[in-house]
Motif scaffolding. Structure first.
Motif, PDB file in Angstrom:
ATOM      1  N   GLN A 110       0.798  -1.217   0.000  1.00  0.00           N
ATOM      2  CA  GLN A 110       0.000   0.000   0.000  1.00  0.00           C
ATOM      3  C   GLN A 110       0.840   1.280   0.000  1.00  0.00           C
ATOM      4  O   GLN A 110       0.556   2.195  -0.770  1.00  0.00           O
ATOM      5  N   THR A 112       3.685   2.033  -1.301  1.00  0.00           N
ATOM      6  CA  THR A 112       4.292   2.330  -2.608  1.00  0.00           C
ATOM      7  C   THR A 112       3.319   2.132  -3.767  1.00  0.00           C
ATOM      8  O   THR A 112       3.694   2.360  -4.919  1.00  0.00           O
ATOM      9  N   ARG A 113       2.087   1.664  -3.476  1.00  0.00           N
ATOM     10  CA  ARG A 113       1.075   1.368  -4.502  1.00  0.00           C
ATOM     11  C   ARG A 113       1.629   0.395  -5.538  1.00  0.00           C
ATOM     12  O   ARG A 113       1.394   0.537  -6.734  1.00  0.00           O
ATOM     13  N   THR A 157       4.024  -0.751 -10.471  1.00  0.00           N
ATOM     14  CA  THR A 157       3.520   0.327  -9.616  1.00  0.00           C
ATOM     15  C   THR A 157       2.267   0.918 -10.256  1.00  0.00           C
ATOM     16  O   THR A 157       2.291   1.309 -11.420  1.00  0.00           O
ATOM     17  N   LYS A 159      -0.678   3.518 -11.070  1.00  0.00           N
ATOM     18  CA  LYS A 159      -0.857   4.962 -11.191  1.00  0.00           C
ATOM     19  C   LYS A 159      -1.988   5.353 -10.239  1.00  0.00           C
ATOM     20  O   LYS A 159      -2.919   4.565 -10.023  1.00  0.00           O
ATOM     21  N   PRO A 160      -1.944   6.559  -9.668  1.00  0.00           N
ATOM     22  CA  PRO A 160      -2.997   6.949  -8.716  1.00  0.00           C
ATOM     23  C   PRO A 160      -4.408   6.805  -9.284  1.00  0.00           C
ATOM     24  O   PRO A 160      -5.314   6.366  -8.586  1.00  0.00           O
ATOM     25  N   GLU A 161      -4.602   7.127 -10.569  1.00  0.00           N
ATOM     26  CA  GLU A 161      -5.944   7.036 -11.154  1.00  0.00           C
ATOM     27  C   GLU A 161      -6.429   5.590 -11.281  1.00  0.00           C
ATOM     28  O   GLU A 161      -7.624   5.340 -11.365  1.00  0.00           O
ATOM     29  N   GLN A 162      -5.514   4.627 -11.284  1.00  0.00           N
ATOM     30  CA  GLN A 162      -5.919   3.225 -11.344  1.00  0.00           C
ATOM     31  C   GLN A 162      -6.524   2.759 -10.023  1.00  0.00           C
ATOM     32  O   GLN A 162      -7.182   1.726  -9.984  1.00  0.00           O
ATOM     33  N   LEU A 163      -6.257   3.502  -8.965  1.00  0.00           N
ATOM     34  CA  LEU A 163      -6.754   3.115  -7.646  1.00  0.00           C
ATOM     35  C   LEU A 163      -7.845   4.064  -7.146  1.00  0.00           C
ATOM     36  O   LEU A 163      -8.047   4.231  -5.956  1.00  0.00           O
ATOM     37  N   ARG A 164      -8.561   4.677  -8.100  1.00  0.00           N
ATOM     38  CA  ARG A 164      -9.722   5.507  -7.783  1.00  0.00           C
ATOM     39  C   ARG A 164     -10.895   4.996  -8.598  1.00  0.00           C
ATOM     40  O   ARG A 164     -10.781   4.768  -9.783  1.00  0.00           O
ATOM     41  N   GLU A 169     -11.028   6.164  -3.229  1.00  0.00           N
ATOM     42  CA  GLU A 169      -9.808   5.364  -3.296  1.00  0.00           C
ATOM     43  C   GLU A 169     -10.140   3.904  -3.016  1.00  0.00           C
ATOM     44  O   GLU A 169     -10.927   3.592  -2.124  1.00  0.00           O
ATOM     45  N   GLU A 171      -8.352  -0.333  -3.078  1.00  0.00           N
ATOM     46  CA  GLU A 171      -7.099  -1.070  -2.942  1.00  0.00           C
ATOM     47  C   GLU A 171      -7.197  -2.402  -3.651  1.00  0.00           C
ATOM     48  O   GLU A 171      -8.253  -3.035  -3.660  1.00  0.00           O
TER      49      GLU A 171
END
Length: 189
Positions: A110, A112-113, A157, A159-164, A169, A171
């Motif tokens: 989590q 380091t995503r 790793t 990308k932030p948009e992949q986890l929204r 948010e 996981e």
């Protein structure tokens, strides 16, 4: 009469638009509920993280390069093979070259995503021209590389948009190794 037909037409149009929006939103609910990364995508992501250079006990300089990812769906694990270079100017006239391979599970990290190596185990550490008296140390070095240095090493790793998902948010959950990629289920809030 024309005014009435216009109202009926507007109502029918709005009803159809609302139905279409509901179908579209229903279809979007499945989007982002999991990700499947092909072996080629993972291979490309892994290659960007190498070469890997590490000094061990101030004696050995180790370089791992040219990673090759192999998938093992029966065991839900991955194998990674590398070209290895071991250098120690005290003992060797020139760097020794060989092959290093490990077998590993995967987990989501989590902070380091990232999808990271979990409990990697050495499968092979062969170095051409290694004097016999150093083979035991080389095996120990390989185990340390796998267990201490590559434990938690990121394979991919996010990308932030992949986890929204819909502004929330999320996981990753279950990670499944497939014959041609890796599937990561997304836990919904």
């Amino acid at each position: 009469m024309i005014h009435f037909n216009r109202r009926r037409w507007m109502a029918a149009t709005l009803t159809a638009a609302a139905a279409g929006l509901a179908v579209w939103l229903g279809g979007c609910a499945g989007i982002g509920s999991d990700y499947t990364f092909s072996q080629a995508q993972l291979q490309a992501a892994l290659e960007r993280k190498f070469p890997f250079n590490k000094r061990y006990m101030e004696l050995f300089d180790i370089q791992l390069a040219h990673p090759q990812l192999l998938l093992d769906p029966q065991r839900n694990r991955v194998s990674v093979q590398f070209d290895a270079t071991v250098d120690n100017r005290l003992f060797f006239n020139q760097p020794l070259k060989g092959r290093f391979a490990l077998d590993s599970g995967l987990r989501y990290d989590q902070p380091t995503r990232s999808l990271v190596l979990q409990d990697p185990q050495v499968q092979q550490f062969d170095v051409a021209g290694l004097p016999g008296q150093f083979s035991r140390q080389l095996n120990a070095l390989g185990a340390i590389l796998a267990e201490q240095l590559l434990q938690g090493y990121p394979l991919y790793t996010f990308k932030p948009e992949q986890l929204r998902l819909a502004g929330t948010e999320v996981e990753p959950g279950t990670i499944t190794v497939l014959p041609n990629g890796i599937n990561v289920k997304i836990n919904r809030p």
